[in-house]
Design a protein around this motif. Structure first.
Motif, PDB file in Angstrom:
ATOM      1  N   ARG A  28       2.264  -5.802  -5.994  1.00  0.00           N
ATOM      2  CA  ARG A  28       2.347  -7.095  -5.207  1.00  0.00           C
ATOM      3  C   ARG A  28       3.732  -7.324  -4.830  1.00  0.00           C
ATOM      4  O   ARG A  28       4.695  -7.082  -5.663  1.00  0.00           O
ATOM      5  CB  ARG A  28       1.963  -8.095  -6.139  1.00  0.00           C
ATOM      6  N   ILE A  29       3.842  -7.702  -3.704  1.00  0.00           N
ATOM      7  CA  ILE A  29       5.468  -7.663  -3.061  1.00  0.00           C
ATOM      8  C   ILE A  29       5.766  -8.981  -2.802  1.00  0.00           C
ATOM      9  O   ILE A  29       5.084  -9.672  -2.124  1.00  0.00           O
ATOM     10  CB  ILE A  29       5.377  -6.672  -2.000  1.00  0.00           C
ATOM     11  N   SER A  30       7.071  -9.296  -3.115  1.00  0.00           N
ATOM     12  CA  SER A  30       7.604 -10.663  -2.667  1.00  0.00           C
ATOM     13  C   SER A  30       7.432 -10.814  -1.029  1.00  0.00           C
ATOM     14  O   SER A  30       7.819  -9.709  -0.429  1.00  0.00           O
ATOM     15  CB  SER A  30       8.900 -10.996  -3.302  1.00  0.00           C
ATOM     16  N   PRO A  31       7.552 -11.792  -0.527  1.00  0.00           N
ATOM     17  CA  PRO A  31       7.864 -12.278   0.989  1.00  0.00           C
ATOM     18  C   PRO A  31       8.916 -11.552   1.619  1.00  0.00           C
ATOM     19  O   PRO A  31       8.711 -10.966   2.635  1.00  0.00           O
ATOM     20  CB  PRO A  31       7.694 -13.702   1.315  1.00  0.00           C
ATOM     21  N   ASP A  32       9.815 -11.572   0.872  1.00  0.00           N
ATOM     22  CA  ASP A  32      11.344 -10.927   1.239  1.00  0.00           C
ATOM     23  C   ASP A  32      11.263  -9.443   1.230  1.00  0.00           C
ATOM     24  O   ASP A  32      12.290  -8.724   1.493  1.00  0.00           O
ATOM     25  CB  ASP A  32      12.397 -11.626   1.034  1.00  0.00           C
ATOM     26  N   GLU A  51      13.323  -3.955  -6.104  1.00  0.00           N
ATOM     27  CA  GLU A  51      13.198  -4.171  -7.588  1.00  0.00           C
ATOM     28  C   GLU A  51      11.872  -3.994  -8.011  1.00  0.00           C
ATOM     29  O   GLU A  51      10.951  -4.506  -7.623  1.00  0.00           O
ATOM     30  CB  GLU A  51      14.089  -5.400  -8.123  1.00  0.00           C
ATOM     31  N   LEU A  52      11.846  -3.269  -9.084  1.00  0.00           N
ATOM     32  CA  LEU A  52      10.282  -2.892  -9.591  1.00  0.00           C
ATOM     33  C   LEU A  52      10.061  -3.579 -10.793  1.00  0.00           C
ATOM     34  O   LEU A  52      10.945  -3.352 -11.805  1.00  0.00           O
ATOM     35  CB  LEU A  52      10.252  -1.231  -9.615  1.00  0.00           C
ATOM     36  N   SER A  76      11.940  -7.820  -1.468  1.00  0.00           N
ATOM     37  CA  SER A  76      12.923  -7.165  -2.138  1.00  0.00           C
ATOM     38  C   SER A  76      12.363  -6.966  -3.917  1.00  0.00           C
ATOM     39  O   SER A  76      13.117  -6.618  -4.730  1.00  0.00           O
ATOM     40  CB  SER A  76      13.896  -8.235  -2.425  1.00  0.00           C
ATOM     41  N   VAL A  77      11.309  -7.782  -4.226  1.00  0.00           N
ATOM     42  CA  VAL A  77      10.714  -7.523  -5.571  1.00  0.00           C
ATOM     43  C   VAL A  77       9.282  -7.169  -5.595  1.00  0.00           C
ATOM     44  O   VAL A  77       8.410  -7.560  -4.742  1.00  0.00           O
ATOM     45  CB  VAL A  77      10.883  -8.722  -6.451  1.00  0.00           C
ATOM     46  N   ALA A  78       8.908  -5.853  -6.309  1.00  0.00           N
ATOM     47  CA  ALA A  78       7.582  -5.476  -6.550  1.00  0.00           C
ATOM     48  C   ALA A  78       6.973  -5.776  -7.583  1.00  0.00           C
ATOM     49  O   ALA A  78       7.852  -5.119  -8.628  1.00  0.00           O
ATOM     50  CB  ALA A  78       7.486  -4.114  -5.673  1.00  0.00           C
ATOM     51  N   ARG A  98       0.881  -1.482  -0.101  1.00  0.00           N
ATOM     52  CA  ARG A  98       0.143  -0.166  -0.009  1.00  0.00           C
ATOM     53  C   ARG A  98       0.926   1.142   0.131  1.00  0.00           C
ATOM     54  O   ARG A  98       0.371   2.228  -0.713  1.00  0.00           O
ATOM     55  CB  ARG A  98      -1.039   0.008   1.175  1.00  0.00           C
ATOM     56  N   GLN A  99       1.889   1.145   0.684  1.00  0.00           N
ATOM     57  CA  GLN A  99       2.953   2.222   0.911  1.00  0.00           C
ATOM     58  C   GLN A  99       3.587   2.582  -0.560  1.00  0.00           C
ATOM     59  O   GLN A  99       3.525   3.733  -0.914  1.00  0.00           O
ATOM     60  CB  GLN A  99       3.632   2.310   2.112  1.00  0.00           C
ATOM     61  N   LEU A 100       3.967   1.438  -0.966  1.00  0.00           N
ATOM     62  CA  LEU A 100       4.642   1.785  -2.507  1.00  0.00           C
ATOM     63  C   LEU A 100       3.589   2.122  -3.262  1.00  0.00           C
ATOM     64  O   LEU A 100       3.955   2.961  -4.369  1.00  0.00           O
ATOM     65  CB  LEU A 100       5.170   0.271  -2.758  1.00  0.00           C
TER      66      LEU A 100
END
Length: 126
Positions: A40-44, A91-92, A46-48, A11-13
């Motif tokens: 959508r962001i990965s569990p760690d 990473e986007l 690091s990737v969105a 949500r913030q991103l």
């Protein structure tokens, strides 16, 4: 299923990327109105995956390619905004959100169906 942390960060991103596209770099995309529909962001964290919707543009694929080419610059702007909240700026990956077009297509398909009325049931107890 996403964790609460993933949902909060997503949500913030989404909010920050929306402001970046609308206030900081709109001149880079020839006045196209870019909306960040979801992230959508990965569990760690690091990737969105960033899903975008476009208005006031003729060629969506060319605009998406332009956004991908300027991805490092967009990530840098994002890093300036989230540097105190996230250890790693994700990473986007940018993708076209086609849910509106898909919903319109499905709506047209449903309206085009010829469904015969259900046969009347007899209430006779014989």
């Amino acid at each position: 299923m996403e964790s609460k942390r993933q949902q909060k960060v997503a949500r913030q991103l989404q909010k920050d990327l929306s402001e970046i596209f609308q206030r900081e770099v709109p001149h880079l995309f020839n006045g196209a109105f870019i909306t960040v529909t979801s992230v959508r962001i990965s569990p760690d964290l690091s990737v969105a995956r960033v899903y975008l919707s476009f208005l006031a543009t003729k060629n969506k694929d060319m605009l998406l390619e332009s956004i991908r080419e300027k991805g490092k610059m967009i990530r840098q702007h994002l890093g300036e905004r989230v540097r105190h909240q996230l250890r790693i700026v994700p990473e986007l990956g940018f993708y076209i959100d086609d849910t509106v077009e898909y919903a319109d297509k499905m709506d047209k398909l449903f309206h085009g169906l010829d469904i015969p009325p259900a046969p009347a049931e007899d209430d006779d107890d014989e």
